[in-house]
Write a protein that holds these residues in place. Structure first.
Motif, mmCIF file in Angstrom:
data_model
loop_
_atom_site.group_PDB
_atom_site.id
_atom_site.type_symbol
_atom_site.label_atom_id
_atom_site.label_comp_id
_atom_site.label_asym_id
_atom_site.label_seq_id
_atom_site.Cartn_x
_atom_site.Cartn_y
_atom_site.Cartn_z
ATOM 1 N N SER A 36 39.752 38.208 51.926
ATOM 2 C CA SER A 36 39.393 36.829 51.596
ATOM 3 C C SER A 36 38.341 36.801 50.494
ATOM 4 O O SER A 36 37.351 37.527 50.561
ATOM 5 C CB SER A 36 38.847 36.165 52.863
ATOM 6 O OG SER A 36 38.518 34.841 52.593
ATOM 7 N N GLY A 37 38.594 36.008 49.479
ATOM 8 C CA GLY A 37 37.632 35.865 48.388
ATOM 9 C C GLY A 37 37.813 36.860 47.250
ATOM 10 O O GLY A 37 37.036 36.869 46.294
ATOM 11 N N LYS A 40 42.882 36.031 44.947
ATOM 12 C CA LYS A 40 44.326 35.758 44.996
ATOM 13 C C LYS A 40 44.641 34.349 44.471
ATOM 14 O O LYS A 40 45.500 34.170 43.612
ATOM 15 C CB LYS A 40 44.845 35.915 46.441
ATOM 16 C CG LYS A 40 44.637 37.309 46.999
ATOM 17 C CD LYS A 40 45.178 37.448 48.401
ATOM 18 C CE LYS A 40 44.427 36.625 49.437
ATOM 19 N NZ LYS A 40 43.004 37.000 49.604
ATOM 20 N N THR A 41 43.936 33.364 45.029
ATOM 21 C CA THR A 41 44.188 31.985 44.573
ATOM 22 C C THR A 41 43.848 31.848 43.091
ATOM 23 O O THR A 41 44.555 31.159 42.344
ATOM 24 C CB THR A 41 43.349 30.992 45.409
ATOM 25 O OG1 THR A 41 43.790 31.082 46.762
ATOM 26 C CG2 THR A 41 43.521 29.560 44.923
ATOM 27 N N THR A 42 42.799 32.515 42.663
ATOM 28 C CA THR A 42 42.409 32.435 41.246
ATOM 29 C C THR A 42 43.541 32.964 40.372
ATOM 30 O O THR A 42 43.888 32.350 39.345
ATOM 31 C CB THR A 42 41.109 33.228 41.017
ATOM 32 O OG1 THR A 42 40.102 32.702 41.881
ATOM 33 C CG2 THR A 42 40.664 33.149 39.565
ATOM 34 N N GLN A 69 47.205 26.029 49.012
ATOM 35 C CA GLN A 69 46.795 26.381 50.383
ATOM 36 C C GLN A 69 46.782 25.158 51.282
ATOM 37 O O GLN A 69 47.011 25.247 52.481
ATOM 38 C CB GLN A 69 45.404 27.028 50.369
ATOM 39 C CG GLN A 69 45.470 28.528 50.459
ATOM 40 C CD GLN A 69 44.109 29.202 50.504
ATOM 41 O OE1 GLN A 69 43.140 28.637 50.964
ATOM 42 N NE2 GLN A 69 44.071 30.409 49.998
HETATM 43 N N1 LIG Z 1 35.801 26.880 41.070
HETATM 44 C C1 LIG Z 1 35.060 27.923 41.477
HETATM 45 N N2 LIG Z 1 33.751 27.988 41.223
HETATM 46 C C2 LIG Z 1 33.012 29.037 41.606
HETATM 47 N N3 LIG Z 1 33.502 30.097 42.269
HETATM 48 C C3 LIG Z 1 34.801 30.089 42.561
HETATM 49 C C4 LIG Z 1 35.657 29.016 42.191
HETATM 50 N N4 LIG Z 1 36.916 29.291 42.613
HETATM 51 C C5 LIG Z 1 36.840 30.485 43.231
HETATM 52 N N5 LIG Z 1 35.584 30.971 43.198
HETATM 53 C C6 LIG Z 1 35.139 32.256 43.743
HETATM 54 O O1 LIG Z 1 36.061 33.233 43.296
HETATM 55 C C7 LIG Z 1 36.282 34.198 44.325
HETATM 56 C C8 LIG Z 1 37.766 34.310 44.560
HETATM 57 O O2 LIG Z 1 38.225 33.095 45.174
HETATM 58 P P1 LIG Z 1 39.751 32.910 45.539
HETATM 59 O O3 LIG Z 1 39.909 31.557 46.122
HETATM 60 O O4 LIG Z 1 40.569 33.277 44.363
HETATM 61 O O5 LIG Z 1 39.929 34.029 46.673
HETATM 62 P P2 LIG Z 1 41.161 34.360 47.627
HETATM 63 O O6 LIG Z 1 41.429 35.815 47.519
HETATM 64 O O7 LIG Z 1 42.279 33.440 47.354
HETATM 65 O O8 LIG Z 1 40.535 34.036 49.060
HETATM 66 P P3 LIG Z 1 41.238 33.569 50.443
HETATM 67 O O9 LIG Z 1 42.095 34.714 50.935
HETATM 68 O O10 LIG Z 1 40.068 33.332 51.342
HETATM 69 O O11 LIG Z 1 42.017 32.320 50.152
HETATM 70 C C9 LIG Z 1 35.475 33.758 45.539
HETATM 71 O O12 LIG Z 1 34.289 34.514 45.554
HETATM 72 C C10 LIG Z 1 35.176 32.302 45.248
HETATM 73 O O13 LIG Z 1 33.910 31.948 45.772
#
Ligand SMILES: Nc1ncnc2c1ncn2[C@@H]1O[C@H](COP(=O)(O)OP(=O)(O)OP(=O)(O)O)[C@@H](O)[C@H]1O
Length: 196
Positions: A36-37, A40-42, A69
């Motif tokens: 998590s974090g 992936k979403t990015t 999501q």
């Molecule tokens: N708009 C934003 N502003 C600041 N930080 C961000 C932003 N979007 C994402 N982050 C940071 O970027 C990192 C990656 O976030 P992301 O949502 O891509 O993770 P993820 O792998 O999809 O997580 P999860 O499995 O929990 O959904 C995290 O540390 C998050 O806090």
């Protein structure tokens, strides 16, 4: 060819993706996993054109369809209407097919408030698949869906033979993907799926 080349994404001081490159096949399901974090979403948002990378480029020859999501369903529309709303006029009879694919046959007239969390998720997935074309970006499509049902749905999705990048955490689901991209911070690895 769908690809991202050498992309870096920063949020302030935080570097989420670091010179990351990826090429996706023309068809088939690629899993995207990692803690998590980890980003992936990015990465999905970069591919959808919703997040501009600080460095590097995303090459997308065609349209993309994104399942967020959050379900983003419409409280006043029935399950069936969620499908007919996105299907072209001549294909509205396909609603039943997409509801069957996600095992929602019989719930045609239910509104989101009358569905469970996992059922709402499956409806959101059906809508994304129905309205699609091009690359499908599915952010944790099986949240709240029991594993056996998710496996059956994913197996049907494989038969669609369309390009799908799907984020998730469940090893048994990732094992059904053609390959899995693990985001665990640099170095990033492209590995085959674990044995079922
Ligand atoms: N708009 C934003 N502003 C600041 N930080 C961000 C932003 N979007 C994402 N982050 C940071 O970027 C990192 C990656 O976030 P992301 O949502 O891509 O993770 P993820 O792998 O999809 O997580 P999860 O499995 O929990 O959904 C995290 O540390 C998050 O806090």
């Amino acid at each position: 060819m769908i690809s991202v080349q050498n992309i870096t994404v920063r949020f302030g001081e935080k570097e989420v993706l670091h010179h990351f490159s990826l090429q996706l096949p023309e068809r088939g399901i690629v899993g995207l996993s990692g803690p998590s974090g980890c980003g992936k979403t990015t990465l999905l948002r970069v591919l959808a054109g919703l997040q501009r990378p600080d460095e590097g480029t995303a090459v997308l020859p065609g349209p993309v369809t994104m399942l967020f999501q959050e379900d983003r369903l419409l409280p006043w529309r029935t399950a069936e209407e969620h499908l007919t709303d996105v299907l072209p006029r001549g294909r509205r009879q396909e609603a039943a097919h997409w509801l069957a694919l996600v095992e929602l046959t019989g719930e045609e007239h239910a509104r989101p408030a009358q569905l469970s969390g996992g059922m709402r998720r499956r409806l959101a997935l059906a809508r994304a698949l129905a309205c699609g074309g091009g690359l499908f970006l599915l952010d944790e499509p099986f949240t709240g869906v029991d594993r056996d049902r998710a496996k059956r749905i994913l197996t049907r999705m494989r038969e669609l033979s369309v390009p799908i990048l799907l984020s998730g955490h469940e090893p048994e689901l990732l094992a059904l993907c053609q390959s899995v991209v693990w985001l665990d911070g640099p170095p990033l690895r492209l590995v085959p799926p674990p044995a079922p």
